[in-house]
Enzyme design. Sequence first.
Site, PDB file in Angstrom:
ATOM      1  N   SER A  43       0.814  -1.222   0.000  1.00  0.00           N
ATOM      2  CA  SER A  43       0.000   0.000   0.000  1.00  0.00           C
ATOM      3  C   SER A  43       0.843   1.267   0.000  1.00  0.00           C
ATOM      4  CB  SER A  43      -0.903   0.011   1.239  1.00  0.00           C
ATOM      5  OG  SER A  43      -0.118  -0.033   2.433  1.00  0.00           O
ATOM      6  N   ASN A 133      -1.930  -1.747  13.484  1.00  0.00           N
ATOM      7  CA  ASN A 133      -3.379  -1.540  13.547  1.00  0.00           C
ATOM      8  C   ASN A 133      -3.728  -0.216  14.205  1.00  0.00           C
ATOM      9  OD1 ASN A 133      -3.367  -4.074  12.462  1.00  0.00           O
ATOM     10  ND2 ASN A 133      -4.351  -5.091  14.214  1.00  0.00           N
ATOM     11  N   HIS A 179     -40.305  22.057 -11.708  1.00  0.00           N
ATOM     12  CA  HIS A 179     -40.456  21.082 -12.798  1.00  0.00           C
ATOM     13  C   HIS A 179     -39.804  21.596 -14.084  1.00  0.00           C
ATOM     14  CE1 HIS A 179     -43.415  18.899 -10.303  1.00  0.00           C
ATOM     15  NE2 HIS A 179     -43.880  20.110 -10.014  1.00  0.00           N
ATOM     16  N   LYS A 306     -18.336  26.063 -30.672  1.00  0.00           N
ATOM     17  CA  LYS A 306     -18.810  25.513 -29.394  1.00  0.00           C
ATOM     18  C   LYS A 306     -18.094  26.134 -28.203  1.00  0.00           C
ATOM     19  CE  LYS A 306     -21.332  22.774 -28.616  1.00  0.00           C
ATOM     20  NZ  LYS A 306     -21.112  21.323 -28.553  1.00  0.00           N
ATOM     21  N   ASN A 308     -18.278  24.936 -24.332  1.00  0.00           N
ATOM     22  CA  ASN A 308     -18.855  23.890 -23.486  1.00  0.00           C
ATOM     23  C   ASN A 308     -18.545  24.117 -22.008  1.00  0.00           C
ATOM     24  OD1 ASN A 308     -19.688  22.545 -25.847  1.00  0.00           O
ATOM     25  ND2 ASN A 308     -17.704  21.516 -26.019  1.00  0.00           N
ATOM     26  N   TYR A 340      -9.303  -5.666  13.402  1.00  0.00           N
ATOM     27  CA  TYR A 340      -8.703  -5.327  12.114  1.00  0.00           C
ATOM     28  C   TYR A 340      -8.731  -6.502  11.155  1.00  0.00           C
ATOM     29  CZ  TYR A 340      -5.666  -3.569   8.513  1.00  0.00           C
ATOM     30  OH  TYR A 340      -5.193  -3.152   7.303  1.00  0.00           O
ATOM     31  N   GLN A 345      -7.750  -1.961   4.556  1.00  0.00           N
ATOM     32  CA  GLN A 345      -6.663  -1.224   3.937  1.00  0.00           C
ATOM     33  C   GLN A 345      -7.158  -0.315   2.813  1.00  0.00           C
ATOM     34  OE1 GLN A 345      -2.574  -2.896   3.414  1.00  0.00           O
ATOM     35  NE2 GLN A 345      -3.108  -2.878   1.235  1.00  0.00           N
TER      36      GLN A 345
END
Length: 494
Positions: A43, A133, A179, A306, A308, A340, A345
């Site tokens: 990790s 932990n 609406h 365009k 956008n 744990y 993780q």
Amino acid sequence: MCSLSGTQTAVSDPCAARRSPYQLWGGCFQEGPSDVLRRINDSLTVDVRLYKQDIQGSHAWARELHLSGYISDADYEAIQEGLKMVQTEITDELSEKGRLSDREEDIHSVVERRLQLYAGEAALRLHTARSRNDQSATNTKLWMLASLPLLLNEIKNFIEVLVKRAETEIDIVVPGYTHLQRAQPIRWSHFLLSYAWMLRDDVTRLEEQKKRLMQCPLGSGALAGCALAIDRVRLAHSLGFTDVTPNSLFAVGSRDHIVEFLNWASICGLHLSKLAEDLIIYGSQEFAMVRFSDQYSTGSSLMPQKRNPDGLELIRGAAGLLLGDAFAFSCVLKGLPSTYNKDLQSDKEILFRSFDKLMDCLKVATGTVSTMKIDSGRALASLESSMFSTDLAHALVRRGVAFRRAHHAVGVVLQRAATLGVDLRNMPHQEYIAICPEFGTKEDIENLFSWETSVEQYTSVGGTSKTAVFQQISQLKDWLEMKETIVYNNNTKS
């Protein structure tokens, strides 16, 4: 002397030590994990973001072990100085390369292995009675306490932009919609402030999470607590926490604070998405009430004309991703046994991803709103006389007509105007009187056909009259003034 599993290299050979992976476990293992397991297990690319918090927690843990008599003065000093050097080293390396080249599985292993290069044997005492932990749980909370105020301040900045525009553009009247149909005229400022109040509630909700974040898990061990006589309250206070987690099983296994944040982020994302949708519509050529700056617009690769609103569209899309992350992590937690489990993780990956996405969305939203232009003439032209219908009904009510009768009478007026092919302003006075005599004189009716008069009726708290809108602006300004720079750590004001 006992050897440390996973560390086959002497401290005197730092170059070789950097090449050897260092792990915090493995004494009873004869083989290392397979490559495929390492790919899903390691990790470091994610939790490297916690290196400062890992070192901060290690400083505090070493101090507590020293105060409690479990490490000597010399070892304590070596650890503290070594941790400072490790932090400088990692900071410099990340600044230069953007990543760490270490082969360790997580940031805890990286810090401890690098510390051993500087502190020698003393480094092997740092992890005494500590588990990854409670270490990881503490790191994540420390990161959240330091980072969530950045979101709060970004929201506060956005609210300031909305309030400022509301104050300077208070005379602009625009169609209000239900609406997506034209309903009643409102002040443009009233529309902007509706989002300021949503965001104000977002700030309040996130601030309410602080109390639960301020419980420190460190000292809970792997699951059973700490077997050494340490002072957890003193330890917590040294890290800026106000309290300790009351149960060690709860401390290492709970991720409720992350679930809470992810759910909060999804709500905030929904608010931004709703605003984005409104502005996209108002910015379309069919509505053309707002125009976005070049900084927050993009063009087409094929159609040169365009313009956008891609930033707003990405915000709208991000709301779904934030909601998905909140749901996904709840699914990870569902059915886990206590304490744990490695499933947990994934908490940091989702936490960081949602934090980053929401931060970017807030910045884009703030920039878009602060630089866009409102076309007051186009907004006024979008108002149509049928939007006076509710005003006509209110006029009848003020003359004693029951609302249901008034509502029906105005409906008949609209039908008659359509039959005659005229709008409400141009329908002959006698037509009104024929439908309901309480409409009064021709002048009485003509006085109703003013957009300013229409919005000024709504003087109650939360209404769209100028007085009511200024009251909202004043309330939000007072709230903003009370909010100094929002921080959670113990060194600055909260």
